[in-house]
Design a protein around this motif. Structure first.
Motif, PDB file in Angstrom:
ATOM      1  N   TRP A  15     -14.687   0.813   4.616  1.00 39.33           N
ATOM      2  CA  TRP A  15     -15.228  -0.250   5.439  1.00 39.33           C
ATOM      3  C   TRP A  15     -14.510  -0.243   6.780  1.00 39.33           C
ATOM      4  N   THR A  16     -15.162  -0.841   7.761  1.00 37.30           N
ATOM      5  CA  THR A  16     -14.557  -1.026   9.073  1.00 37.30           C
ATOM      6  C   THR A  16     -14.948  -2.403   9.584  1.00 37.30           C
ATOM      7  N   SER A  17     -13.979  -3.136  10.126  1.00 44.51           N
ATOM      8  CA  SER A  17     -14.211  -4.480  10.646  1.00 44.51           C
ATOM      9  C   SER A  17     -13.189  -4.739  11.738  1.00 44.51           C
ATOM     10  N   PRO A  18     -13.356  -5.798  12.516  1.00 47.06           N
ATOM     11  CA  PRO A  18     -12.352  -6.108  13.532  1.00 47.06           C
ATOM     12  C   PRO A  18     -10.987  -6.444  12.947  1.00 47.06           C
ATOM     13  N   ALA A  19     -10.941  -6.779  11.654  1.00 50.08           N
ATOM     14  CA  ALA A  19      -9.668  -7.156  11.020  1.00 50.08           C
ATOM     15  C   ALA A  19      -8.986  -5.969  10.343  1.00 50.08           C
ATOM     16  N   HIS A  20      -9.716  -5.223   9.532  1.00 49.92           N
ATOM     17  CA  HIS A  20      -9.147  -4.136   8.751  1.00 49.92           C
ATOM     18  C   HIS A  20     -10.116  -2.963   8.694  1.00 49.92           C
ATOM     19  N   CYS A  21      -9.564  -1.772   8.518  1.00 48.01           N
ATOM     20  CA  CYS A  21     -10.350  -0.576   8.208  1.00 48.01           C
ATOM     21  C   CYS A  21      -9.717   0.108   7.005  1.00 48.01           C
ATOM     22  N   ALA A  22     -10.540   0.821   6.221  1.00 50.33           N
ATOM     23  CA  ALA A  22     -10.037   1.514   5.043  1.00 50.33           C
ATOM     24  C   ALA A  22     -10.830   2.798   4.836  1.00 50.33           C
ATOM     25  N   ALA A  23     -10.181   3.801   4.211  1.00 54.52           N
ATOM     26  CA  ALA A  23     -10.820   5.101   3.997  1.00 54.52           C
ATOM     27  C   ALA A  23     -10.306   5.720   2.706  1.00 54.52           C
ATOM     28  N   VAL A  24     -11.086   6.670   2.175  1.00 59.16           N
ATOM     29  CA  VAL A  24     -10.701   7.446   0.998  1.00 59.16           C
ATOM     30  C   VAL A  24     -10.903   8.921   1.290  1.00 59.16           C
ATOM     31  N   SER A  25     -10.005   9.763   0.766  1.00 57.88           N
ATOM     32  CA  SER A  25     -10.108  11.216   0.912  1.00 57.88           C
ATOM     33  C   SER A  25     -10.138  11.849  -0.475  1.00 57.88           C
ATOM     34  N   LEU A  26     -11.076  12.801  -0.658  1.00 54.55           N
ATOM     35  CA  LEU A  26     -11.243  13.517  -1.921  1.00 54.55           C
ATOM     36  C   LEU A  26     -11.358  15.013  -1.631  1.00 54.55           C
ATOM     37  N   HIS A  67      -8.959  13.746  -9.849  1.00 57.26           N
ATOM     38  CA  HIS A  67      -8.430  14.765  -8.944  1.00 57.26           C
ATOM     39  C   HIS A  67      -7.597  14.089  -7.861  1.00 57.26           C
ATOM     40  N   ALA A  68      -6.786  14.879  -7.176  1.00 54.55           N
ATOM     41  CA  ALA A  68      -5.940  14.332  -6.121  1.00 54.55           C
ATOM     42  C   ALA A  68      -6.786  13.595  -5.091  1.00 54.55           C
ATOM     43  N   LEU A  69      -6.327  12.437  -4.685  1.00 52.24           N
ATOM     44  CA  LEU A  69      -7.061  11.604  -3.728  1.00 52.24           C
ATOM     45  C   LEU A  69      -6.069  10.815  -2.891  1.00 52.24           C
ATOM     46  N   GLY A  70      -6.579  10.216  -1.831  1.00 53.87           N
ATOM     47  CA  GLY A  70      -5.742   9.385  -0.980  1.00 53.87           C
ATOM     48  C   GLY A  70      -6.559   8.253  -0.406  1.00 53.87           C
ATOM     49  N   VAL A  71      -5.934   7.091  -0.274  1.00 50.96           N
ATOM     50  CA  VAL A  71      -6.580   5.959   0.385  1.00 50.96           C
ATOM     51  C   VAL A  71      -5.634   5.398   1.437  1.00 50.96           C
ATOM     52  N   ASP A  72      -6.223   4.756   2.430  1.00 49.30           N
ATOM     53  CA  ASP A  72      -5.421   4.042   3.412  1.00 49.30           C
ATOM     54  C   ASP A  72      -6.179   2.810   3.872  1.00 49.30           C
ATOM     55  N   VAL A  73      -5.446   1.742   4.140  1.00 47.61           N
ATOM     56  CA  VAL A  73      -5.994   0.526   4.734  1.00 47.61           C
ATOM     57  C   VAL A  73      -5.017   0.084   5.805  1.00 47.61           C
ATOM     58  N   GLU A  74      -5.551  -0.342   6.933  1.00 50.44           N
ATOM     59  CA  GLU A  74      -4.708  -0.773   8.049  1.00 50.44           C
ATOM     60  C   GLU A  74      -5.310  -2.002   8.704  1.00 50.44           C
ATOM     61  N   THR A  75      -4.429  -2.877   9.177  1.00 47.12           N
ATOM     62  CA  THR A  75      -4.840  -3.993  10.013  1.00 47.12           C
ATOM     63  C   THR A  75      -5.096  -3.476  11.429  1.00 47.12           C
ATOM     64  N   CYS A  76      -6.231  -3.812  11.996  1.00 41.55           N
ATOM     65  CA  CYS A  76      -6.523  -3.354  13.356  1.00 41.55           C
ATOM     66  C   CYS A  76      -5.486  -3.917  14.323  1.00 41.55           C
TER      67      CYS A  76
END
Length: 242
Positions: free
Chosen positions: A206-217, A107-116
């Protein structure tokens, strides 16, 4: 496998590895990537597209370069489907710094990862979250009156909202601060706001001082799978995990 599967790779390809990955892409797709001005942007895009193609290919019994990708509304990459039908598989690609993240699911989904970020000002915080920072998110550095915002908390909020907008194919056509997130159990948050995003669900990967990431469903699930690998280990392995 029909459960959503997310693969996160750490590291960018060297020249030899990039040559190998280019074989997974049709010429037209590589030519589009080659027009990106920054070398690291080209490497991130190459790795994201190659990983997505390999994950889809393993489910479609095709070679990666033959996976039929197209572009949907607002430029979102999609698996091509017959007119009037939904694609059999959906995918989402994200990358930041040395992190590349790809999700594949039915099904349609989305992810994102970013450098803090190194710092966040109040105006950006308002734009991203639609609210004022609370006391737990503000620090006073060295006795200064100027507020310093918690960059990891900000990044965690940002990736959740970006993942939702990518799942809906909206990008930044909708300001992320217009989304309202409400905890609904097991790490998931239900999304309210503009009609395009209502009913989506999102959670941090996950979440950390370096990177965070998320998924949407579209709905919470407990059968999703996250695999995190170093790029060298993935390329040196017996093949793309399926």
């Amino acid at each position: 496998m029909t459960a959503p599967w997310i693969v996160a790779l750490r590291g960018l390809p060297d020249e030899e590895q990039a040559q190998r990955l280019r074989r997974d892409l049709p010429d037209a797709e590589w030519q589009w990537i080659a027009r990106l001005r920054q070398p690291q942007d080209r490497l991130r895009s190459l790795l994201g597209r190659a990983l997505a193609r390999r994950l889809l290919a393993s489910r479609m019994d095709l070679s990666p370069e033959r996976v039929p990708l197209t572009t949907g509304l607002h430029g979102k990459p999609l698996l091509a489907a017959a007119p009037g039908t939904a694609p059999a598989w959906h995918f989402s690609i994200a990358h930041s710094g040395d992190q590349v993240l790809v999700a594949v699911g039915p099904h349609a989904l989305g992810v994102d990862v970013e450098t803090c970020p190194d710092s966040v000002d109040v105006a950006l915080f308002r734009f991203a979250t639609g609210r004022e920072p609370d006391r737990s998110e503000v620090f006073r550095a060295g006795g200064s009156e100027a507020p310093t915002l918690d960059t990891q908390a900000f990044c965690a909020e940002w990736v959740c909202r970006e993942a939702v907008l990518k799942a809906c194919g909206q990008g930044l056509l909708i300001e992320p601060g217009r989304l309202r997130l409400q905890a609904c159990g097991q790490g998931w948050q239900q999304v309210a706001g503009p009609p395009e995003v209502c009913g989506q669900h999102v959670r941090l990967l996950w979440t950390s001082p370096a990177h965070c990431a998320a998924v949407s469903l579209p709905a919470p699930r407990d059968d999703w799978r996250l695999t995190r690998l170093d790029l060298d280990a993935w390329l040196a392995g017996p093949g793309t995990p399926t």
